[in-house]
Motif scaffolding. Structure first.
Motif, mmCIF file in Angstrom:
data_model
loop_
_atom_site.group_PDB
_atom_site.id
_atom_site.type_symbol
_atom_site.label_atom_id
_atom_site.label_comp_id
_atom_site.label_asym_id
_atom_site.label_seq_id
_atom_site.Cartn_x
_atom_site.Cartn_y
_atom_site.Cartn_z
ATOM 1 N N LEU A 30 0.825 -1.202 0.000
ATOM 2 C CA LEU A 30 0.000 0.000 0.000
ATOM 3 C C LEU A 30 0.859 1.252 0.000
ATOM 4 O O LEU A 30 0.549 2.251 -0.652
ATOM 5 C CB LEU A 30 -0.926 -0.001 1.228
ATOM 6 N N LEU A 31 1.980 1.222 0.717
ATOM 7 C CA LEU A 31 2.836 2.403 0.834
ATOM 8 C C LEU A 31 3.687 2.656 -0.408
ATOM 9 O O LEU A 31 3.932 3.786 -0.775
ATOM 10 C CB LEU A 31 3.763 2.253 2.046
ATOM 11 N N VAL A 42 -2.538 8.255 -6.815
ATOM 12 C CA VAL A 42 -2.246 8.021 -5.411
ATOM 13 C C VAL A 42 -3.559 7.776 -4.687
ATOM 14 O O VAL A 42 -4.637 8.082 -5.202
ATOM 15 C CB VAL A 42 -1.503 9.216 -4.772
ATOM 16 N N VAL A 43 -3.468 7.240 -3.479
ATOM 17 C CA VAL A 43 -4.670 6.948 -2.704
ATOM 18 C C VAL A 43 -4.527 7.537 -1.318
ATOM 19 O O VAL A 43 -3.424 7.734 -0.820
ATOM 20 C CB VAL A 43 -4.914 5.428 -2.592
ATOM 21 N N SER A 44 -5.641 7.823 -0.690
ATOM 22 C CA SER A 44 -5.643 8.265 0.691
ATOM 23 C C SER A 44 -5.643 7.046 1.593
ATOM 24 O O SER A 44 -6.157 5.987 1.230
ATOM 25 C CB SER A 44 -6.874 9.121 0.983
ATOM 26 N N LEU A 46 -7.404 6.732 3.962
ATOM 27 C CA LEU A 46 -8.804 6.548 4.342
ATOM 28 C C LEU A 46 -9.584 5.724 3.332
ATOM 29 O O LEU A 46 -10.677 5.259 3.607
ATOM 30 C CB LEU A 46 -9.482 7.916 4.503
ATOM 31 N N SER A 47 -9.013 5.563 2.135
ATOM 32 C CA SER A 47 -9.728 4.836 1.091
ATOM 33 C C SER A 47 -9.799 3.354 1.439
ATOM 34 O O SER A 47 -8.967 2.818 2.161
ATOM 35 C CB SER A 47 -9.045 5.010 -0.268
ATOM 36 N N LYS A 48 -10.786 2.678 0.895
ATOM 37 C CA LYS A 48 -10.986 1.256 1.168
ATOM 38 C C LYS A 48 -10.432 0.378 0.051
ATOM 39 O O LYS A 48 -10.848 -0.759 -0.130
ATOM 40 C CB LYS A 48 -12.485 0.967 1.351
ATOM 41 N N SER A 49 -9.502 0.924 -0.723
ATOM 42 C CA SER A 49 -8.966 0.167 -1.855
ATOM 43 C C SER A 49 -8.224 -1.065 -1.355
ATOM 44 O O SER A 49 -7.453 -1.010 -0.404
ATOM 45 C CB SER A 49 -8.003 1.041 -2.672
ATOM 46 N N SER A 50 -8.470 -2.180 -1.988
ATOM 47 C CA SER A 50 -7.826 -3.423 -1.575
ATOM 48 C C SER A 50 -6.472 -3.563 -2.259
ATOM 49 O O SER A 50 -6.228 -2.986 -3.318
ATOM 50 C CB SER A 50 -8.715 -4.620 -1.949
ATOM 51 N N VAL A 51 -5.610 -4.296 -1.619
ATOM 52 C CA VAL A 51 -4.280 -4.519 -2.175
ATOM 53 C C VAL A 51 -4.321 -5.786 -3.018
ATOM 54 O O VAL A 51 -4.486 -6.882 -2.494
ATOM 55 C CB VAL A 51 -3.238 -4.659 -1.042
#
Length: 422
Positions: A30-31, A42-44, A46-51
């Motif tokens: 994620l990082l 890029v993602v926050s 707080l987002s619920k995006s899955s890895v």
């Protein structure tokens, strides 16, 4: 195909320790890993995006194989042309769903199953890579054949070999030990972020033309750099640090150093990276000047040989060892929106940047040893260390210290730090 990877690789069946380990695996990607996202997206936090990553799937598969028998189907079917695909699917075991989902998308993703990241290799990924390289041709051949009792039994026999190679007890013991140590560091992490800070991460390696410097020698230089630098900018504003040791391609060690500077008016207009490099230049030059031109100390009537020896400046690594350094500024994250800035300002109090840093970066940097094994004997190298809370600021101390007492405490802490690093 009939099997969707997101459903095949569910973690609901795994024990808590495996889920906690896989959470750390997710942090790693994620990082820093772009995965299936567009290059500039890029993602926050707080987002619920899955890895979603082939390597993450391998990790889930290995954690499942540790607790399950290497069987691809729940029941013994009469395999043949009359058996429908839906019946095969319904009879697949949890492990079987994962295994067959590996092969169905290969032609679409063009992503070799064994091509795990060369920099970040957990024990699971290393064992899986070795296993798949050994049996790659046979496994791909079996996957392309009609499903029969023979092909299934042969595949299960090969998977049983992988299961045997996965050291479950050692993995759990090591991970739980790291969890306990992480909890011990949390008080120091809270101290670092109790005030507004400017955070920068760098890879720093001390070298010499004469030889490769080992961890003990580099730690000695680094300790002196941090100690002496407290009287000069920018280290006079240093609140604390996080330090871990990792390896380069040539197996030489370097310090992965995260520095926390107290943010105030004097720091607002400073080029923190330029100042660090400038001070490193002067520090290394001073070390090398001491090497080249040692001046004997002239005794006076009241001095003894012991006090003369204390006053005489000796080269930090002894005679004939010239010091050089390599410095690379690193990003805290290349994908999480709250952590993109270099250097990163973190304000005290509850705010998105501080929460993202605490929940993502701190566990990431601590657990990174799980994915960056050293070629050297790790038992002899303490890979993760931090500064310490100054005794003058400990919550348990209610006494207001005099400036001289504070200075004496700082000197004592410096001596303890040098012992701790080496």
């Amino acid at each position: 195909g009939l099997i969707k990877a997101d459903k095949a690789f569910s973690r609901s069946h795994l024990p808590p320790v495996s889920k906690q380990y896989l959470d750390i695996v997710d942090l790693k990607y994620l990082l820093y890993m772009r995965l299936n996202l567009p290059t500039l997206e890029v993602v926050s936090y707080l987002s619920k995006s899955s890895v979603e990553s082939r390597i993450v799937e391998v990790e889930v598969f290995c954690e499942t194989l540790k607790m399950d028998s290497p069987e691809l189907f729940y029941s013994s079917l009469v395999f043949g042309e009359d058996v429908s695909a839906s019946l095969y699917f319904k009879s697949l075991s949890r492990l079987g769903r994962m295994w067959f989902s590996f092969f169905s998308p290969l032609t679409v993703r063009k992503d070799p199953l064994f091509a795990v990241d060369q920099w970040l290799k957990s024990d699971n990924c290393q064992k899986f890579t070795a296993f798949f390289k050994k049996y790659q041709e046979e496994l791909e051949h079996l996957a392309n054949q009609p499903i029969t009792i023979d092909t299934i039994r042969r595949t299960e026999k090969i998977l049983a070999e992988l299961k045997t190679s996965l050291d479950v007890e050692a993995h759990i013991k090591n991970f739980k030990k790291m969890q306990s140590k992480f909890e011990e560091h949390c008080e120091y992490f809270d101290y670092l972020l109790a005030k507004d800070v400017l955070v920068t991460r760098m890879h720093l390696c001390f070298t010499s033309p004469e030889r490769i410097l080992d961890k003990q020698e580099q730690a000695k230089i680094l300790t002196e750099f941090l100690r002496v630098g407290r009287s000069a900018k920018p280290l006079r504003w240093l609140r604390g640090y996080i330090l871990r040791w990792d390896e380069k391609y040539d197996k030489s060690l370097y310090a992965d150093l995260t520095l926390f500077f107290e943010y105030g008016e004097k720091l607002q207009n400073q080029n923190i990276h330029g100042d660090v490099k400038s001070y490193l230049d002067s520090f290394v030059a001073k070390c090398n000047n001491e090497l080249q031109s040692k001046k004997p100390v002239q005794p006076n009537e009241v001095e003894t040989e012991k006090t003369i020896a204390k006053k005489e400046k000796k080269p930090i690594l002894g005679e004939g060892v010239e010091i050089r350094y390599e410095l690379e500024i690193q990003e805290i994250s290349n994908k999480v929106a709250e952590l993109l800035k270099i250097p990163l300002k973190i304000e005290a109090g509850n705010n998105p940047v501080k929460v993202a840093f605490t929940k993502l970066y701190l566990p990431y940097i601590y657990y990174l040893s799980l994915f960056l094994p050293l070629q050297k004997d790790e038992k002899k190298i303490k890979r993760f260390t931090t500064g310490r809370i100054p005794r003058a600021e400990l919550k348990s101390s209610n006494k207001k210290l005099e400036p001289q007492e504070v200075e004496e405490l700082e000197l004592q802490e410096t001596e303890e730090l040098e012992h701790k690093q080496t």
